[in-house]
Design a protein around this motif. Structure first.
Motif, mmCIF file in Angstrom:
data_model
loop_
_atom_site.group_PDB
_atom_site.id
_atom_site.type_symbol
_atom_site.label_atom_id
_atom_site.label_comp_id
_atom_site.label_asym_id
_atom_site.label_seq_id
_atom_site.Cartn_x
_atom_site.Cartn_y
_atom_site.Cartn_z
ATOM 1 N N UNK A 17 -11.076 -44.636 -36.425
ATOM 2 C CA UNK A 17 -9.582 -44.849 -36.130
ATOM 3 C C UNK A 17 -9.556 -46.459 -36.239
ATOM 4 N N UNK A 18 -9.971 -46.915 -37.353
ATOM 5 C CA UNK A 18 -10.356 -48.318 -37.586
ATOM 6 C C UNK A 18 -8.658 -48.852 -38.105
ATOM 7 N N UNK A 19 -7.664 -49.269 -37.279
ATOM 8 C CA UNK A 19 -6.323 -49.591 -37.774
ATOM 9 C C UNK A 19 -5.830 -50.388 -36.856
ATOM 10 N N UNK A 20 -4.800 -50.932 -37.445
ATOM 11 C CA UNK A 20 -3.712 -51.693 -36.539
ATOM 12 C C UNK A 20 -3.328 -50.806 -35.630
ATOM 13 N N UNK A 21 -2.948 -51.362 -34.407
ATOM 14 C CA UNK A 21 -2.802 -50.580 -33.052
ATOM 15 C C UNK A 21 -4.152 -50.281 -32.220
ATOM 16 N N UNK A 22 -5.136 -50.263 -33.001
ATOM 17 C CA UNK A 22 -6.512 -50.338 -32.339
ATOM 18 C C UNK A 22 -7.366 -51.357 -32.411
ATOM 19 N N UNK A 23 -6.820 -52.363 -32.879
ATOM 20 C CA UNK A 23 -7.219 -53.840 -32.572
ATOM 21 C C UNK A 23 -6.416 -54.843 -31.991
ATOM 22 N N UNK A 24 -7.048 -55.667 -31.019
ATOM 23 C CA UNK A 24 -6.273 -56.769 -30.548
ATOM 24 C C UNK A 24 -6.506 -58.025 -31.255
ATOM 25 N N UNK A 25 -5.614 -58.981 -31.227
ATOM 26 C CA UNK A 25 -5.791 -60.378 -32.088
ATOM 27 C C UNK A 25 -5.221 -61.321 -31.172
ATOM 28 N N UNK A 26 -5.987 -62.510 -31.399
ATOM 29 C CA UNK A 26 -5.513 -63.655 -30.612
ATOM 30 C C UNK A 26 -5.383 -65.040 -31.605
ATOM 31 N N UNK A 27 -5.443 -66.276 -31.326
ATOM 32 C CA UNK A 27 -5.470 -66.992 -32.176
ATOM 33 C C UNK A 27 -6.449 -67.362 -33.049
ATOM 34 N N UNK A 28 -7.385 -67.053 -32.694
ATOM 35 C CA UNK A 28 -8.860 -67.136 -33.477
ATOM 36 C C UNK A 28 -8.970 -66.232 -34.528
ATOM 37 N N UNK A 29 -8.077 -65.094 -34.268
ATOM 38 C CA UNK A 29 -8.453 -63.761 -35.258
ATOM 39 C C UNK A 29 -8.596 -62.597 -34.388
ATOM 40 N N UNK A 30 -9.335 -61.557 -34.991
ATOM 41 C CA UNK A 30 -9.775 -60.386 -34.188
ATOM 42 C C UNK A 30 -10.354 -60.532 -33.137
ATOM 43 N N UNK A 31 -10.022 -59.912 -32.040
ATOM 44 C CA UNK A 31 -10.582 -60.256 -30.597
ATOM 45 C C UNK A 31 -11.547 -59.039 -30.109
ATOM 46 N N UNK A 32 -10.869 -57.709 -30.507
ATOM 47 C CA UNK A 32 -11.671 -56.418 -29.951
ATOM 48 C C UNK A 32 -11.279 -55.425 -30.794
ATOM 49 N N UNK A 33 -12.197 -54.407 -30.881
ATOM 50 C CA UNK A 33 -11.863 -53.345 -31.439
ATOM 51 C C UNK A 33 -11.926 -52.095 -30.607
ATOM 52 N N UNK A 34 -10.562 -51.388 -30.521
ATOM 53 C CA UNK A 34 -10.410 -50.348 -29.398
ATOM 54 C C UNK A 34 -10.661 -48.995 -29.939
ATOM 55 N N UNK A 35 -10.497 -47.986 -29.011
ATOM 56 C CA UNK A 35 -10.357 -46.743 -29.325
ATOM 57 C C UNK A 35 -11.314 -46.115 -30.104
ATOM 58 N N UNK A 36 -12.494 -46.078 -29.685
ATOM 59 C CA UNK A 36 -13.740 -45.253 -30.289
ATOM 60 C C UNK A 36 -13.987 -43.802 -30.089
ATOM 61 N N UNK A 37 -13.044 -42.980 -29.748
ATOM 62 C CA UNK A 37 -13.051 -41.387 -29.369
ATOM 63 C C UNK A 37 -13.299 -40.858 -30.625
ATOM 64 N N UNK A 38 -12.936 -41.225 -31.834
ATOM 65 C CA UNK A 38 -12.992 -40.388 -33.033
ATOM 66 C C UNK A 38 -14.172 -40.731 -33.814
ATOM 67 N N UNK A 39 -15.239 -41.748 -33.094
ATOM 68 C CA UNK A 39 -16.358 -41.927 -33.869
ATOM 69 C C UNK A 39 -17.135 -40.513 -34.324
ATOM 70 N N UNK A 40 -17.898 -40.870 -35.522
ATOM 71 C CA UNK A 40 -18.849 -39.949 -36.036
ATOM 72 C C UNK A 40 -19.690 -40.513 -37.097
ATOM 73 N N UNK A 41 -20.845 -39.792 -37.439
ATOM 74 C CA UNK A 41 -21.637 -40.087 -38.416
ATOM 75 C C UNK A 41 -20.986 -39.784 -39.769
ATOM 76 N N UNK A 42 -20.830 -40.495 -40.812
ATOM 77 C CA UNK A 42 -20.266 -39.938 -42.031
ATOM 78 C C UNK A 42 -20.110 -41.184 -43.177
ATOM 79 N N UNK A 43 -19.270 -41.050 -44.022
ATOM 80 C CA UNK A 43 -18.995 -41.798 -45.200
ATOM 81 C C UNK A 43 -18.003 -43.229 -44.897
ATOM 82 N N UNK A 44 -18.785 -44.311 -45.066
ATOM 83 C CA UNK A 44 -18.054 -45.675 -44.840
ATOM 84 C C UNK A 44 -16.834 -45.566 -45.490
ATOM 85 N N UNK A 45 -16.409 -45.094 -46.544
ATOM 86 C CA UNK A 45 -15.316 -45.004 -47.246
ATOM 87 C C UNK A 45 -14.171 -44.692 -46.196
ATOM 88 N N UNK A 46 -14.299 -43.647 -45.312
ATOM 89 C CA UNK A 46 -13.330 -43.114 -44.555
ATOM 90 C C UNK A 46 -12.747 -44.260 -43.605
#
Length: 443
Positions: A191-220
């Motif tokens: 679920x790696x997208x806008x809406x699931x990241x937080x940003x501050x003045x220095x750039x990307x601050x945190x990656x949220x919402x890991x509930x759809x994680x799985x092992x698979x194809x990196x291109x997804x």
């Protein structure tokens, strides 16, 4: 939320030591999970939990495994939340976990209005870090995705929902015909997208919402954040609404990610757009079943039209040039204006106006969010009553799904273009891709 002020202090005393609870509030949004912000002993935290036990019933892993995964990512240097405690049955608050709160911007509109210069590089770097986490450090419950089986499951879900949406049928058939060979699996965030990241003045601050994680194809993962819906209007910037695909791929590869296969990327862009189209339809099923009775669930259920429009835009290149140049048929005539007793659409308008004038101004926090969602729902009904547009055509859907009909058929692409334009205008008239499609298709 009524029991949280009593139960949450007991949990925090167990996981963080003595303190006093303050500032408890529900965070607005959150299509899948409930989130509550609060302070404890002078530190800021967030509680993430399931809205109901039924909601977690069909998930491949629970919150305990999700928390363990987030902790593994945090320990591996990924900008993941810092988990401080996991709910137990004796806590009386369902399932979930508590993490330290990151004070940064999460709104895609605000982020994309002026993104930090490093953001695209940050997005590529963090995704490469996620994909490099050794699989032996990933909890065993995190599933391995078999793409062929997953696509078959999407087909089965489509048929269970009626099997009558032609554009979804077209996309399923395309994915079946372009299924790539299995890839070496990595940890996929999912679920790696806008809406699931937080940003501050220095750039990307945190990656949220890991509930759809799985092992698979990196291109997804590479493709998901590049879907039109997750660019939030920045359609000229195909990577997250921030920049170009080539710069994004270069950042990912430069941070240790494997070389990007463009054809595999395109497959996953179509697949995940299809997946989200069916996900939106599933939201309506959740409401019908009673698993989630919120108005928000119904409204998201009507966002399928956005993804159908995007699927046509993605797949129209498969049609012959003459079909891509064909003029669109006319839209159906709008309903006539009422002259006697108030029509259904006038009653809906009256209720919508009342919510805007009386309910929304008196609401705060999540209640105000719900009032806005209710107004959006009534807006959909109002436009639907006026236009009388439907998306279902089972005979055409069956022909596309079987391959008996293709985009080479004279007039079919023009018809699908008209259908998705008119349906999206009812369900999501402010969708940025609708404006772009009208211009491209002269609709």
């Amino acid at each position: 939320m009524s029991s949280l002020p009593t139960l949450l202090p007991l949990l925090m005393a167990r996981v963080a030591g003595a303190g006093v609870l303050s500032g408890l509030e529900r965070l607005s949004g959150g299509a899948n999970m409930e989130s509550f912000a609060f302070d404890w002993a002078g530190e800021a935290y967030v509680l993430r939990r399931a809205p109901s036990a039924d909601y977690m019933a069909d998930r491949p892993f629970g919150h305990g495994e999700e928390a363990a995964l987030v902790m593994a990512a945090f320990d591996a240097g990924v900008k993941a939340p810092e988990v401080v405690g996991v709910l137990e049955p004796g806590d009386g608050m369902g399932t979930g976990y508590v993490m330290r709160r990151v004070m940064a911007e999460v709104s895609p509109a605000k982020i994309l209005a002026g993104p930090p210069a490093s953001l695209l590089a940050d997005l590529g770097r963090e995704l490469a870090r996620i994909h490099s986490i050794p699989l032996e450090r990933v909890p065993d419950a995190i599933p391995l995705m078999d793409t062929r089986a997953a696509l078959a499951e999407l087909r089965a879900r489509f048929l269970s929902y009626g099997g009558d949406r032609p554009v979804i049928a077209l996309a399923i058939k395309w994915c079946e015909d372009h299924l790539p060979a299995p890839a070496d699996p990595v940890l996929v965030h999912g679920d790696y997208r806008m809406g699931n990241i937080m940003v501050d003045a220095d750039g990307l601050a945190v990656v949220l919402d890991w509930e759809l994680a799985h092992r698979g194809d990196a291109h997804e993962d590479l493709a998901f954040g590049c879907m039109s819906v997750w660019r939030f209007g920045q359609l000229d910037k195909p990577a997250f609404g921030v920049g170009s695909l080539e710069d994004y791929f270069a950042a990912y590869e430069g941070a240790g990610g494997a070389p990007v296969d463009r054809d595999r990327f395109r497959f996953w862009l179509v697949y995940r757009t299809l997946w989200w189209a069916l996900g939106c339809l599933q939201m309506g099923q959740m409401w019908r079943s009673g698993a989630d009775p919120t108005v928000e669930r119904v409204v998201i259920g009507r966002r399928t039209a956005e993804q159908e429009l995007d699927l046509v835009r993605l797949l129209e290149a498969e049609a012959p040039e003459a079909e891509r140049a064909r003029a669109l048929p006319a839209s159906a005539d709008a309903a006539s204006a009422p002259t006697g007793e108030p029509a259904n659409r006038e009653i809906v308008q009256a209720v919508q106006d009342w919510i805007e004038a009386s309910i929304k101004p008196a609401s705060q926090g999540h209640a105000k969010f719900e009032a806005v969602v209710a107004m959006n729902a009534l807006g959909i009904v109002l436009r639907d009553l006026e236009a009388g547009v439907r998306a279902e055509d089972k005979a055409l859907a069956e022909a596309l799904l079987s391959g008996r009909a293709t985009l080479a058929e004279p007039g079919l692409l023009a018809r699908l273009r008209r259908d998705v334009l008119d349906k999206c205008a009812v369900d999501s008239p402010k969708y940025a891709a609708l404006v772009a499609a009208r211009a491209d298709w002269r609709g």
